[in-house]
Design an enzyme around this catalytic site. Structure first.
Site, PDB file in Angstrom:
ATOM      1  N   ARG A  79       9.869   0.103   7.467  1.00  0.00           N
ATOM      2  CA  ARG A  79      11.116   0.379   6.758  1.00  0.00           C
ATOM      3  C   ARG A  79      12.193  -0.535   7.325  1.00  0.00           C
ATOM      4  O   ARG A  79      11.946  -1.293   8.260  1.00  0.00           O
ATOM      5  CB  ARG A  79      11.520   1.869   6.791  1.00  0.00           C
ATOM      6  CG  ARG A  79      11.092   2.697   7.972  1.00  0.00           C
ATOM      7  CD  ARG A  79      11.798   2.399   9.260  1.00  0.00           C
ATOM      8  NE  ARG A  79      13.231   2.325   9.104  1.00  0.00           N
ATOM      9  CZ  ARG A  79      14.031   1.647   9.874  1.00  0.00           C
ATOM     10  NH1 ARG A  79      13.542   0.942  10.900  1.00  0.00           N
ATOM     11  NH2 ARG A  79      15.323   1.619   9.696  1.00  0.00           N
ATOM     12  N   GLY A  80      13.407  -0.425   6.744  1.00  0.00           N
ATOM     13  CA  GLY A  80      14.453  -1.372   7.094  1.00  0.00           C
ATOM     14  C   GLY A  80      14.373  -2.534   6.108  1.00  0.00           C
ATOM     15  O   GLY A  80      13.284  -3.069   5.848  1.00  0.00           O
ATOM     16  N   ALA A  81      15.531  -2.922   5.565  1.00  0.00           N
ATOM     17  CA  ALA A  81      15.544  -3.870   4.442  1.00  0.00           C
ATOM     18  C   ALA A  81      14.762  -5.169   4.728  1.00  0.00           C
ATOM     19  O   ALA A  81      13.885  -5.555   3.937  1.00  0.00           O
ATOM     20  CB  ALA A  81      16.987  -4.161   4.054  1.00  0.00           C
ATOM     21  N   GLN A 128      16.208   8.088  11.878  1.00  0.00           N
ATOM     22  CA  GLN A 128      15.896   6.726  12.344  1.00  0.00           C
ATOM     23  C   GLN A 128      16.692   6.368  13.601  1.00  0.00           C
ATOM     24  O   GLN A 128      16.241   5.562  14.414  1.00  0.00           O
ATOM     25  CB  GLN A 128      16.210   5.698  11.247  1.00  0.00           C
ATOM     26  CG  GLN A 128      15.282   5.733  10.055  1.00  0.00           C
ATOM     27  CD  GLN A 128      15.833   6.585   8.936  1.00  0.00           C
ATOM     28  OE1 GLN A 128      16.518   7.579   9.179  1.00  0.00           O
ATOM     29  NE2 GLN A 128      15.532   6.231   7.711  1.00  0.00           N
ATOM     30  N   ASP A 174      21.481  -2.469   3.329  1.00  0.00           N
ATOM     31  CA  ASP A 174      20.315  -2.640   2.457  1.00  0.00           C
ATOM     32  C   ASP A 174      20.645  -3.512   1.257  1.00  0.00           C
ATOM     33  O   ASP A 174      19.765  -4.101   0.636  1.00  0.00           O
ATOM     34  CB  ASP A 174      19.791  -1.285   1.985  1.00  0.00           C
ATOM     35  CG  ASP A 174      19.118  -0.572   3.142  1.00  0.00           C
ATOM     36  OD1 ASP A 174      19.844   0.045   3.947  1.00  0.00           O
ATOM     37  OD2 ASP A 174      17.893  -0.681   3.271  1.00  0.00           O
ATOM     38  N   ASN A 212      24.287   1.159   2.658  1.00  0.00           N
ATOM     39  CA  ASN A 212      23.455   1.372   3.853  1.00  0.00           C
ATOM     40  C   ASN A 212      23.038   2.844   3.870  1.00  0.00           C
ATOM     41  O   ASN A 212      23.371   3.627   2.981  1.00  0.00           O
ATOM     42  CB  ASN A 212      24.240   0.982   5.118  1.00  0.00           C
ATOM     43  CG  ASN A 212      23.360   0.919   6.350  1.00  0.00           C
ATOM     44  OD1 ASN A 212      22.301   0.314   6.335  1.00  0.00           O
ATOM     45  ND2 ASN A 212      23.772   1.571   7.424  1.00  0.00           N
ATOM     46  N   LYS A 213      22.321   3.230   4.899  1.00  0.00           N
ATOM     47  CA  LYS A 213      21.781   4.584   5.023  1.00  0.00           C
ATOM     48  C   LYS A 213      22.845   5.650   4.773  1.00  0.00           C
ATOM     49  O   LYS A 213      23.988   5.497   5.192  1.00  0.00           O
ATOM     50  CB  LYS A 213      21.176   4.734   6.414  1.00  0.00           C
ATOM     51  CG  LYS A 213      20.528   6.049   6.741  1.00  0.00           C
ATOM     52  CD  LYS A 213      19.485   6.496   5.750  1.00  0.00           C
ATOM     53  CE  LYS A 213      18.385   5.488   5.512  1.00  0.00           C
ATOM     54  NZ  LYS A 213      17.524   5.839   4.344  1.00  0.00           N
TER      55      LYS A 213
HETATM   56  O1  MRU Z   1      15.444   4.135   4.804  1.00  0.00           O
HETATM   57  P1  MRU Z   1      15.405   3.031   5.819  1.00  0.00           P
HETATM   58  O2  MRU Z   1      15.018   3.488   7.186  1.00  0.00           O
HETATM   59  O3  MRU Z   1      14.581   1.864   5.340  1.00  0.00           O
HETATM   60  O4  MRU Z   1      16.915   2.542   5.899  1.00  0.00           O
HETATM   61  C1  MRU Z   1      17.262   1.499   6.768  1.00  0.00           C
HETATM   62  C2  MRU Z   1      18.707   1.217   6.804  1.00  0.00           C
HETATM   63  O5  MRU Z   1      19.498   1.833   6.140  1.00  0.00           O
HETATM   64  C3  MRU Z   1      19.137   0.040   7.643  1.00  0.00           C
HETATM   65  O6  MRU Z   1      20.404   0.246   8.158  1.00  0.00           O
HETATM   66  C4  MRU Z   1      19.148  -1.211   6.750  1.00  0.00           C
HETATM   67  O7  MRU Z   1      17.913  -1.369   6.115  1.00  0.00           O
HETATM   68  C5  MRU Z   1      19.476  -2.423   7.514  1.00  0.00           C
HETATM   69  S1  MRU Z   1      18.103  -2.932   8.488  1.00  0.00           S
HETATM   70  C6  MRU Z   1      18.481  -4.346   9.315  1.00  0.00           C
END
Ligand code: MRU
Length: 367
Positions: A53-55, A203, A244, A254-255
């Site tokens: 996970r993470g963009a 997370q 994201d 973002n999250k």
């Molecule tokens: O749902 P996730 O864990 O994939 O969400 C991740 C985030 O919101 C991060 O802050 C975002 O992807 C930036 S990662 C460098």
């Protein structure tokens, strides 16, 4: 970054030549386990189930997923189907579309027999590019952290609040929001990180805390609702988050919960920065609130909680009364007006259309 002294990335081609290795992030922080993804379906599942996970890491996994798909079916139909399968795994992070569009444009003109090898090379190059981008964000953000630290009384650490995990686990290496933090820490700047736990999937508590602990960065996990209180009491010097999808006008998605941190930061005069790699910018849209698709995840992520019990075994408990509904939007949008600046691999800019275009002049003008 290092895990138990060994340099690691979050994704790598396995030596068997037919699979890709990833860290299973659903098992952290209690268990460091890796997985081999050998098929398109396994890559898609890893993204959907948030084993990765993470963009940026979603984009990198999708690139390797295309390779796995093309190994099984390199025809035009196979390429198209692999692209569609991966594109529908998660809707919000634009890095997924960015990686797949680039890969598709590169692979589609090739004869089918050449596609799988080219896809593997493309995915490896994309991963290297991600590492360079994040290192660039670190170098662009470090002077900013130094300047903020210089305003602190001698001997007091710079207090940085972050939300979710925009660390190396969310990328191929370094992380985005964490890159300046790691560089600052390594340069001897005293930093301390407030880590939002980031309900419902935690997370922050599970991943960011684990990363920072591994690297020896002082940090404290807080509940998501504590940030405003800490800001009112001067305990936060800067908020630094990932993204994201950032619009051409500087709205930052973002999250879920990031927006509330930005509101509290604004009310308390605390600078709010987002670390924004170029592949997270969606140049096709301006208004984040109206135009960014927000992922709605399973209600069970709210109603149930998994963790390690005192006897060491993993266990899942139920939190809510049976029969209560739960809604689970995964992301929110912080309007550009609440963002002090965007830290990109090309430098720091105000969160404005003009600022972004100045840094990325080759991109089409915002509509
Ligand atoms: O749902 P996730 O864990 O994939 O969400 C991740 C985030 O919101 C991060 O802050 C975002 O992807 C930036 S990662 C460098």
């Amino acid at each position: 970054m290092k895990v138990k002294g060994h340099a690691r990335r979050t994704i790598w081609p396995e030596s068997d030549g037919v699979s890709v290795g990833v860290i299973d992030q659903t098992r952290l922080p209690h268990d460091f386990a890796t997985l081999r993804l050998g098929t398109l379906a396994e890559a898609a599942h890893a993204i959907r189930s948030m084993q990765v996970r993470g963009a940026p890491l979603i984009g990198a996994t999708a690139a390797y997923g295309l390779w796995l798909g093309l190994r099984a079916d390199p025809t035009d139909a196979g390429l198209q189907q692999a692209r569609t399968t991966l594109l529908t795994t998660r809707p919000t992070a634009v890095n997924l579309r960015w990686a797949l569009d680039r890969a598709f444009a590169h692979l589609q003109p090739l004869p089918p027999a050449a596609r799988a090898a080219a896809a593997a090379a493309f995915a490896a190059a994309l991963c290297d590019e991600d590492v360079a981008i994040n290192r660039g964000i670190g170098e662009a953000g470090l002077p900013l952290l130094r300047a903020l630290a210089a305003k602190k009384p001698a001997g007091r650490p710079l207090n940085i609040l972050t939300h979710c995990n925009a660390g190396w686990l969310a990328t191929v290496d370094w992380g985005t929001a964490t890159a300046p933090i790691y560089l600052a820490h390594d340069a001897g700047l005293p930093v301390h990180v407030w880590v939002d736990e980031t309900r419902p999937r935690n997370q922050g508590a599970s991943l960011t805390a684990w990363e920072l602990l591994n690297h020896g960065v002082p940090h404290t996990v807080i509940v998501d609702n504590a940030g405003g209180h800490l800001m009112q009491h001067g305990e936060v010097d800067v908020v630094l988050v990932g993204t994201d999808r950032t619009t051409a006008h500087g709205d930052v998605c973002n999250k879920i919960g990031t927006y509330l941190k930005a509101l509290a930061a604004h009310d308390n005069g605390v600078p709010f920065y987002a670390a924004v790699p170029a592949p997270s910018i969606d140049w096709t849209i301006c208004d984040g609130v109206r135009e960014i698709p927000i992922e709605e995840r399973a209600a069970a992520e709210i109603t149930r909680l998994t963790g390690r019990a005192d006897d060491g075994r993993m266990t899942t408990i139920t939190l809510t009364p049976e029969g209560s509904a739960a809604a689970n939007p995964g992301f929110d949008v912080t309007p550009a007006r609440l963002v002090t600046g965007l830290i990109t691999e090309r430098g720091v800019t105000p969160a404005t259309a003009g600022g972004l275009r100045r840094l990325f002049p080759e991109k089409a003008p915002a509509p």
